[in-house]
Motif scaffolding. Structure first.
Motif, PDB file in Angstrom:
ATOM      1  N   ARG A  60       0.845  -1.189   0.000  1.00 33.34           N
ATOM      2  CA  ARG A  60       0.000   0.000   0.000  1.00 33.34           C
ATOM      3  C   ARG A  60       0.877   1.234   0.000  1.00 33.34           C
ATOM      4  NH1 ARG A  60      -3.217  -1.848   4.869  1.00 33.34           N
ATOM      5  NH2 ARG A  60      -2.009  -0.182   5.765  1.00 33.34           N
ATOM      6  N   ILE A  61       0.476   2.187  -0.802  1.00 29.25           N
ATOM      7  CA  ILE A  61       1.172   3.473  -0.849  1.00 29.25           C
ATOM      8  C   ILE A  61       0.199   4.531  -0.345  1.00 29.25           C
ATOM      9  CG2 ILE A  61       2.240   5.198  -2.318  1.00 29.25           C
ATOM     10  CD1 ILE A  61       2.882   2.876  -4.261  1.00 29.25           C
ATOM     11  N   GLU A  62       0.611   5.255   0.672  1.00 24.37           N
ATOM     12  CA  GLU A  62      -0.227   6.329   1.211  1.00 24.37           C
ATOM     13  C   GLU A  62       0.229   7.644   0.593  1.00 24.37           C
ATOM     14  OE1 GLU A  62      -0.155   6.271   5.445  1.00 24.37           O
ATOM     15  OE2 GLU A  62      -0.982   4.238   5.554  1.00 24.37           O
ATOM     16  N   LEU A  63      -0.641   8.212  -0.214  1.00 26.04           N
ATOM     17  CA  LEU A  63      -0.366   9.489  -0.862  1.00 26.04           C
ATOM     18  C   LEU A  63      -1.353  10.494  -0.290  1.00 26.04           C
ATOM     19  CD1 LEU A  63       1.338  10.768  -3.125  1.00 26.04           C
ATOM     20  CD2 LEU A  63      -0.516  10.248  -4.687  1.00 26.04           C
ATOM     21  N   SER A  64      -0.833  11.552   0.326  1.00 24.13           N
ATOM     22  CA  SER A  64      -1.722  12.523   0.955  1.00 24.13           C
ATOM     23  C   SER A  64      -1.379  13.925   0.486  1.00 24.13           C
ATOM     24  CB  SER A  64      -1.622  12.437   2.481  1.00 24.13           C
ATOM     25  OG  SER A  64      -0.314  12.739   2.897  1.00 24.13           O
ATOM     26  N   VAL A  65      -2.388  14.760   0.514  1.00 22.24           N
ATOM     27  CA  VAL A  65      -2.208  16.165   0.164  1.00 22.24           C
ATOM     28  C   VAL A  65      -2.967  16.979   1.212  1.00 22.24           C
ATOM     29  CG1 VAL A  65      -4.146  16.120  -1.466  1.00 22.24           C
ATOM     30  CG2 VAL A  65      -2.413  17.882  -1.673  1.00 22.24           C
ATOM     31  N   ASP A  66      -2.310  18.038   1.702  1.00 19.76           N
ATOM     32  CA  ASP A  66      -2.954  18.854   2.733  1.00 19.76           C
ATOM     33  C   ASP A  66      -3.529  20.122   2.107  1.00 19.76           C
ATOM     34  OD1 ASP A  66      -0.730  20.404   2.273  1.00 19.76           O
ATOM     35  OD2 ASP A  66       0.092  20.223   4.281  1.00 19.76           O
ATOM     36  N   ALA A  67      -4.079  20.978   2.933  1.00 22.77           N
ATOM     37  CA  ALA A  67      -4.744  22.187   2.442  1.00 22.77           C
ATOM     38  C   ALA A  67      -3.775  23.130   1.731  1.00 22.77           C
ATOM     39  CB  ALA A  67      -5.417  22.914   3.603  1.00 22.77           C
ATOM     40  N   LEU A  99      -2.876   2.393  -4.251  1.00 28.59           N
ATOM     41  CA  LEU A  99      -2.602   3.786  -3.920  1.00 28.59           C
ATOM     42  C   LEU A  99      -3.753   4.308  -3.070  1.00 28.59           C
ATOM     43  CD1 LEU A  99      -0.750   6.250  -4.434  1.00 28.59           C
ATOM     44  CD2 LEU A  99      -2.238   6.816  -6.335  1.00 28.59           C
ATOM     45  N   GLN A 100      -3.457   4.695  -1.839  1.00 30.50           N
ATOM     46  CA  GLN A 100      -4.478   5.232  -0.942  1.00 30.50           C
ATOM     47  C   GLN A 100      -4.311   6.737  -0.876  1.00 30.50           C
ATOM     48  OE1 GLN A 100      -4.086   3.083   2.727  1.00 30.50           O
ATOM     49  NE2 GLN A 100      -5.254   1.356   1.916  1.00 30.50           N
ATOM     50  N   LEU A 101      -5.312   7.438  -1.353  1.00 31.36           N
ATOM     51  CA  LEU A 101      -5.236   8.885  -1.472  1.00 31.36           C
ATOM     52  C   LEU A 101      -5.986   9.540  -0.312  1.00 31.36           C
ATOM     53  CD1 LEU A 101      -4.408  11.368  -3.105  1.00 31.36           C
ATOM     54  CD2 LEU A 101      -6.509  11.114  -4.403  1.00 31.36           C
ATOM     55  N   TYR A 102      -5.242  10.268   0.501  1.00 27.82           N
ATOM     56  CA  TYR A 102      -5.798  11.034   1.610  1.00 27.82           C
ATOM     57  C   TYR A 102      -5.782  12.500   1.206  1.00 27.82           C
ATOM     58  CZ  TYR A 102      -4.827   6.962   4.564  1.00 27.82           C
ATOM     59  OH  TYR A 102      -4.787   5.708   5.110  1.00 27.82           O
ATOM     60  N   ALA A 103      -6.888  13.195   1.398  1.00 25.99           N
ATOM     61  CA  ALA A 103      -6.933  14.628   1.101  1.00 25.99           C
ATOM     62  C   ALA A 103      -7.588  15.343   2.263  1.00 25.99           C
ATOM     63  CB  ALA A 103      -7.709  14.884  -0.185  1.00 25.99           C
ATOM     64  N   ASP A 104      -6.974  16.435   2.681  1.00 30.97           N
ATOM     65  CA  ASP A 104      -7.530  17.254   3.748  1.00 30.97           C
ATOM     66  C   ASP A 104      -8.857  17.845   3.277  1.00 30.97           C
ATOM     67  OD1 ASP A 104      -7.313  20.288   5.201  1.00 30.97           O
ATOM     68  OD2 ASP A 104      -6.832  18.539   6.438  1.00 30.97           O
ATOM     69  N   ARG A 105      -9.762  18.095   4.215  1.00 30.99           N
ATOM     70  CA  ARG A 105     -11.082  18.632   3.874  1.00 30.99           C
ATOM     71  C   ARG A 105     -10.962  19.990   3.174  1.00 30.99           C
ATOM     72  NH1 ARG A 105     -16.097  17.368   5.786  1.00 30.99           N
ATOM     73  NH2 ARG A 105     -15.181  15.968   7.308  1.00 30.99           N
ATOM     74  N   ALA A 106      -9.961  20.771   3.546  1.00 29.07           N
ATOM     75  CA  ALA A 106      -9.805  22.114   2.974  1.00 29.07           C
ATOM     76  C   ALA A 106      -8.971  22.121   1.700  1.00 29.07           C
ATOM     77  CB  ALA A 106      -9.172  23.029   4.015  1.00 29.07           C
ATOM     78  N   THR A 107      -8.541  20.967   1.222  1.00 30.82           N
ATOM     79  CA  THR A 107      -7.725  20.884   0.009  1.00 30.82           C
ATOM     80  C   THR A 107      -8.558  21.241  -1.206  1.00 30.82           C
ATOM     81  OG1 THR A 107      -6.437  19.110   0.994  1.00 30.82           O
ATOM     82  CG2 THR A 107      -6.257  19.366  -1.365  1.00 30.82           C
ATOM     83  N   ARG A 108      -7.958  22.014  -2.089  1.00 32.30           N
ATOM     84  CA  ARG A 108      -8.652  22.357  -3.334  1.00 32.30           C
ATOM     85  C   ARG A 108      -8.737  21.127  -4.217  1.00 32.30           C
ATOM     86  NH1 ARG A 108      -6.942  27.745  -6.115  1.00 32.30           N
ATOM     87  NH2 ARG A 108      -8.274  26.651  -7.531  1.00 32.30           N
ATOM     88  N   TYR A 109      -9.809  21.019  -4.959  1.00 30.79           N
ATOM     89  CA  TYR A 109     -10.003  19.858  -5.824  1.00 30.79           C
ATOM     90  C   TYR A 109      -8.932  19.804  -6.905  1.00 30.79           C
ATOM     91  CZ  TYR A 109     -11.978  16.514  -9.018  1.00 30.79           C
ATOM     92  OH  TYR A 109     -12.150  15.439  -9.837  1.00 30.79           O
ATOM     93  N   GLU A 110      -8.418  20.936  -7.286  1.00 33.68           N
ATOM     94  CA  GLU A 110      -7.385  20.982  -8.323  1.00 33.68           C
ATOM     95  C   GLU A 110      -6.167  20.151  -7.920  1.00 33.68           C
ATOM     96  OE1 GLU A 110      -4.598  24.294 -10.569  1.00 33.68           O
ATOM     97  OE2 GLU A 110      -6.068  24.933  -9.084  1.00 33.68           O
ATOM     98  N   ALA A 111      -5.780  20.202  -6.660  1.00 36.02           N
ATOM     99  CA  ALA A 111      -4.624  19.431  -6.189  1.00 36.02           C
ATOM    100  C   ALA A 111      -4.921  17.938  -6.229  1.00 36.02           C
ATOM    101  CB  ALA A 111      -4.259  19.860  -4.765  1.00 36.02           C
ATOM    102  N   VAL A 112      -6.129  17.560  -5.856  1.00 38.68           N
ATOM    103  CA  VAL A 112      -6.508  16.145  -5.892  1.00 38.68           C
ATOM    104  C   VAL A 112      -6.573  15.658  -7.340  1.00 38.68           C
ATOM    105  CG1 VAL A 112      -8.312  14.479  -5.293  1.00 38.68           C
ATOM    106  CG2 VAL A 112      -7.749  16.327  -3.714  1.00 38.68           C
ATOM    107  N   ALA A 113      -7.151  16.467  -8.227  1.00 37.89           N
ATOM    108  CA  ALA A 113      -7.251  16.087  -9.640  1.00 37.89           C
ATOM    109  C   ALA A 113      -5.870  15.952 -10.271  1.00 37.89           C
ATOM    110  CB  ALA A 113      -8.086  17.118 -10.392  1.00 37.89           C
TER     111      ALA A 113
END
Length: 135
Positions: A60-67, A99-113
């Motif tokens: 498993r790969i944990e990929l996260s992006v914050d706000a 790939l497990q994608l974690y995104a902060d609630r305040a993260t812009r969708y552009e970063a997730v996309a």
């Protein structure tokens, strides 16, 4: 004048047993016919198989992006060039890691996309979105 009761006007107080006996005989015949079909079985020998433990679970790969848009690969910050290289290396592994994608609630969708597009370009197909429940 006294009222006289005829035999026809009297109520019949006994139970008619004929329909009950007919039903019982029909049930008896049905059970007698179906019982041999239930008890006769076919001898069948199934092949025996030894079960071996399944192969190890894919990594498993944990990929996260914050706000702020900071991308973390397994809790280590990475830049875009290193992320593309790591995604390509992960896509080449067999079995392909999840790939497990974690995104902060305040993260812009552009970063997730952007992360999703990079994973797709690299060839990763098993992408899971991980969310945390509301507290």
């Amino acid at each position: 004048m006294a009222a006289s009761f005829n035999e026809q006007d009297d109520m019949i107080t006994e139970i008619n047993m004929t329909p009950l006996i007919d039903v019982m005989l029909v049930l008896l015949i049905v059970f007698m016919v179906t019982l041999p079909a239930i008890t006769n079985t076919v001898k069948l020998e199934l092949p025996r198989a030894d079960s071996a433990p399944s192969e190890s679970q894919p990594q498993r790969i944990e990929l996260s992006v914050d706000a702020g848009g900071v991308v973390m690969w397994n809790a280590q910050p990475v830049d875009e060039a290193a992320l593309a290289a790591k995604l390509a290396a992960a896509a080449g592994q067999q079995p392909q890691p999840a790939l497990q994608l974690y995104a902060d609630r305040a993260t812009r969708y552009e970063a997730v996309a952007t992360l999703l597009a990079a994973a797709q370009r690299a060839g990763l197909t098993n992408i899971n979105f991980i969310t945390s429940p509301k507290s």
